[in-house]
Design a protein around this motif. Structure first.
Motif, PDB file in Angstrom:
ATOM      1  N   ILE A  66       0.872  -1.293   0.085  1.00  0.00           N
ATOM      2  CA  ILE A  66       0.019  -0.007   0.090  1.00  0.00           C
ATOM      3  C   ILE A  66       0.946   1.345   0.033  1.00  0.00           C
ATOM      4  N   VAL A  67       0.571   1.993  -0.843  1.00  0.00           N
ATOM      5  CA  VAL A  67       1.482   3.523  -0.977  1.00  0.00           C
ATOM      6  C   VAL A  67       0.576   4.665  -0.876  1.00  0.00           C
ATOM      7  N   LEU A  68       1.034   5.719  -0.146  1.00  0.00           N
ATOM      8  CA  LEU A  68       0.514   6.953   0.036  1.00  0.00           C
ATOM      9  C   LEU A  68       1.387   7.881  -0.912  1.00  0.00           C
ATOM     10  N   ALA A  69       0.818   8.715  -1.498  1.00  0.00           N
ATOM     11  CA  ALA A  69       1.794   9.811  -2.021  1.00  0.00           C
ATOM     12  C   ALA A  69       0.787  11.185  -2.156  1.00  0.00           C
ATOM     13  N   ASP A  70       1.935  12.324  -2.047  1.00  0.00           N
ATOM     14  CA  ASP A  70       0.800  13.601  -1.768  1.00  0.00           C
ATOM     15  C   ASP A  70       1.364  14.398  -3.155  1.00  0.00           C
ATOM     16  N   ASP A  71       0.743  15.186  -3.514  1.00  0.00           N
ATOM     17  CA  ASP A  71       1.193  16.284  -4.483  1.00  0.00           C
ATOM     18  C   ASP A  71       0.547  17.655  -3.973  1.00  0.00           C
ATOM     19  N   SER A  72       1.505  18.560  -3.848  1.00  0.00           N
ATOM     20  CA  SER A  72       0.996  19.643  -3.112  1.00  0.00           C
ATOM     21  C   SER A  72       1.459  20.844  -3.612  1.00  0.00           C
ATOM     22  N   GLY A  73       0.797  22.086  -3.608  1.00  0.00           N
ATOM     23  CA  GLY A  73       1.562  23.231  -3.995  1.00  0.00           C
ATOM     24  C   GLY A  73       0.907  24.416  -3.463  1.00  0.00           C
ATOM     25  N   LEU A  74       1.444  25.591  -4.013  1.00  0.00           N
ATOM     26  CA  LEU A  74       1.029  26.726  -3.736  1.00  0.00           C
ATOM     27  C   LEU A  74       0.354  27.663  -4.877  1.00  0.00           C
ATOM     28  N   ARG A 116      -3.511  39.794  -2.917  1.00  0.00           N
ATOM     29  CA  ARG A 116      -2.501  38.919  -2.884  1.00  0.00           C
ATOM     30  C   ARG A 116      -2.985  37.330  -2.391  1.00  0.00           C
ATOM     31  N   SER A 117      -4.232  37.030  -2.543  1.00  0.00           N
ATOM     32  CA  SER A 117      -4.898  35.902  -2.175  1.00  0.00           C
ATOM     33  C   SER A 117      -3.983  34.653  -2.652  1.00  0.00           C
ATOM     34  N   ALA A 118      -3.990  33.517  -1.917  1.00  0.00           N
ATOM     35  CA  ALA A 118      -3.273  32.329  -2.214  1.00  0.00           C
ATOM     36  C   ALA A 118      -3.690  31.060  -1.604  1.00  0.00           C
ATOM     37  N   ARG A 119      -3.408  30.055  -1.913  1.00  0.00           N
ATOM     38  CA  ARG A 119      -3.863  28.789  -1.066  1.00  0.00           C
ATOM     39  C   ARG A 119      -2.931  27.933  -1.216  1.00  0.00           C
ATOM     40  N   PHE A 120      -2.767  27.046  -0.489  1.00  0.00           N
ATOM     41  CA  PHE A 120      -2.049  25.788  -0.285  1.00  0.00           C
ATOM     42  C   PHE A 120      -2.866  24.660  -0.780  1.00  0.00           C
ATOM     43  N   VAL A 121      -2.616  23.885  -1.503  1.00  0.00           N
ATOM     44  CA  VAL A 121      -3.467  22.660  -1.797  1.00  0.00           C
ATOM     45  C   VAL A 121      -2.544  21.273  -1.653  1.00  0.00           C
ATOM     46  N   CYS A 122      -3.159  20.353  -0.810  1.00  0.00           N
ATOM     47  CA  CYS A 122      -2.668  19.048  -0.900  1.00  0.00           C
ATOM     48  C   CYS A 122      -3.589  17.956  -1.241  1.00  0.00           C
ATOM     49  N   VAL A 123      -3.207  17.180  -2.304  1.00  0.00           N
ATOM     50  CA  VAL A 123      -3.819  15.801  -2.459  1.00  0.00           C
ATOM     51  C   VAL A 123      -3.014  14.682  -2.238  1.00  0.00           C
ATOM     52  N   ASP A 130      -3.578  -4.231  -5.300  1.00  0.00           N
ATOM     53  CA  ASP A 130      -4.554  -4.772  -6.356  1.00  0.00           C
ATOM     54  C   ASP A 130      -5.237  -3.801  -7.287  1.00  0.00           C
ATOM     55  N   GLY A 131      -4.482  -2.431  -7.073  1.00  0.00           N
ATOM     56  CA  GLY A 131      -5.023  -1.367  -8.160  1.00  0.00           C
ATOM     57  C   GLY A 131      -6.131  -0.447  -7.757  1.00  0.00           C
ATOM     58  N   ARG A 132      -6.716  -0.946  -6.555  1.00  0.00           N
ATOM     59  CA  ARG A 132      -7.681   0.159  -6.002  1.00  0.00           C
ATOM     60  C   ARG A 132      -7.140   1.300  -5.664  1.00  0.00           C
ATOM     61  N   SER A 133      -7.760   2.488  -5.766  1.00  0.00           N
ATOM     62  CA  SER A 133      -7.188   3.755  -5.253  1.00  0.00           C
ATOM     63  C   SER A 133      -8.077   4.803  -4.667  1.00  0.00           C
ATOM     64  N   PHE A 134      -7.960   5.822  -4.137  1.00  0.00           N
ATOM     65  CA  PHE A 134      -8.786   6.810  -3.782  1.00  0.00           C
ATOM     66  C   PHE A 134      -7.851   8.013  -3.382  1.00  0.00           C
ATOM     67  N   THR A 135      -8.449   9.235  -3.527  1.00  0.00           N
ATOM     68  CA  THR A 135      -7.467  10.371  -3.042  1.00  0.00           C
ATOM     69  C   THR A 135      -8.502  11.336  -2.078  1.00  0.00           C
ATOM     70  N   CYS A 136      -7.754  12.043  -1.325  1.00  0.00           N
ATOM     71  CA  CYS A 136      -8.056  13.091  -0.449  1.00  0.00           C
ATOM     72  C   CYS A 136      -7.716  14.560  -0.569  1.00  0.00           C
ATOM     73  N   ARG A 137      -8.485  15.583  -0.562  1.00  0.00           N
ATOM     74  CA  ARG A 137      -7.747  16.837  -0.887  1.00  0.00           C
ATOM     75  C   ARG A 137      -7.903  17.799   0.380  1.00  0.00           C
ATOM     76  N   GLY A 138      -7.075  18.536   0.496  1.00  0.00           N
ATOM     77  CA  GLY A 138      -6.908  19.616   1.811  1.00  0.00           C
ATOM     78  C   GLY A 138      -6.442  20.799   1.255  1.00  0.00           C
ATOM     79  N   VAL A 139      -7.254  21.961   1.673  1.00  0.00           N
ATOM     80  CA  VAL A 139      -7.009  23.279   1.252  1.00  0.00           C
ATOM     81  C   VAL A 139      -6.850  24.137   2.351  1.00  0.00           C
ATOM     82  N   VAL A 140      -6.028  25.141   2.349  1.00  0.00           N
ATOM     83  CA  VAL A 140      -5.888  26.352   3.390  1.00  0.00           C
ATOM     84  C   VAL A 140      -5.819  27.738   2.684  1.00  0.00           C
TER      85      VAL A 140
END
Length: 200
Positions: A66-74, A116-123, A130-140
């Motif tokens: 089982i692997v977790l990976a994040d992609d995040s950015g500004l 100057r509005s901005a947000r941090f996004v993380c998925v 077995d190939g199943r997958s899902f994602t979760c998103r967080g924003v500030v």
């Protein structure tokens, strides 16, 4: 003991994963721990979700775990949401964040207040062998500060100002940052989802 691999070599991220997703029967292992830090992963997705899934799938295929990976950015609104999915590679991967941060501040030198509005996004993606997958998103939501402030956190934290807290995310103690951060929110959602799947 269940092992979950986190597809990152970033120690700051590993710390946050371990702090928020702690489970008695789980050990979190980084790419470095697995000797996989040099695996070539082409992040050619057009969204945070796609890139997180690309990373997690690749490492899950190699390890059968089982692997977790994040992609995040500004995302900076005045810059058409740049650097966005290119946040880590913005101005080149080896460019120090203090250079990137000050470049963004310079680009916004004529932009004031709420513009100057901005947000941090993380998925965060979770991929099963077995190939199943899902994602979760967080924003500030926040704004770009006028100078770097704070010694905590990493990356763009010193320029990400949260108006309701009156400080940057780099000025928050780690436990406070985890409560409100994009990664903290995504990880909390991930923890609930992992419970549903019986992982934790």
């Amino acid at each position: 003991m269940k092992k979950i691999i986190v597809a990152t070599g970033n120690e700051g991220k590993m710390k946050e994963f371990r702090q928020i997703l702690q489970g008695e029967d789980i050990v979190f292992s980084s790419l470095k721990d697995e000797g996989l830090q040099n695996v070539e992963i082409v992040e050619d997705g057009s969204t945070f979700e796609e890139n997180a899934l690309i990373k997690a799938r690749k490492i899950s295929e190699i390890t059968g775990q089982i692997v977790l990976a994040d992609d995040s950015g500004l995302e900076v609104d005045a810059l058409d949401k740049a650097p966005g999915i290119y946040s880590a590679r913005y101005m080149g991967e080896d460019t120090p964040y203090t250079v990137k941060n000050n470049y963004i501040i310079e680009l916004l030198k004529d932009v004031e207040g709420e513009d100057r509005s901005a947000r941090f996004v993380c998925v965060i993606a979770c991929v099963f062998p077995d190939g199943r997958s899902f994602t979760c998103r967080g924003v500030v939501e926040g704004q770009i500060g006028y100078s770097e402030k704070g010694e905590n956190g990493f990356g763009y934290d010193p320029i990400f100002y949260v108006p309701e807290l009156g400080c940057t995310t780099a000025e928050l103690p780690p436990e406070e940052k985890n409560k409100i951060s994009h990664r903290g929110r995504a990880l909390t959602a991930m923890y609930d989802k992992m419970k549903e799947y019986g992982i934790v």
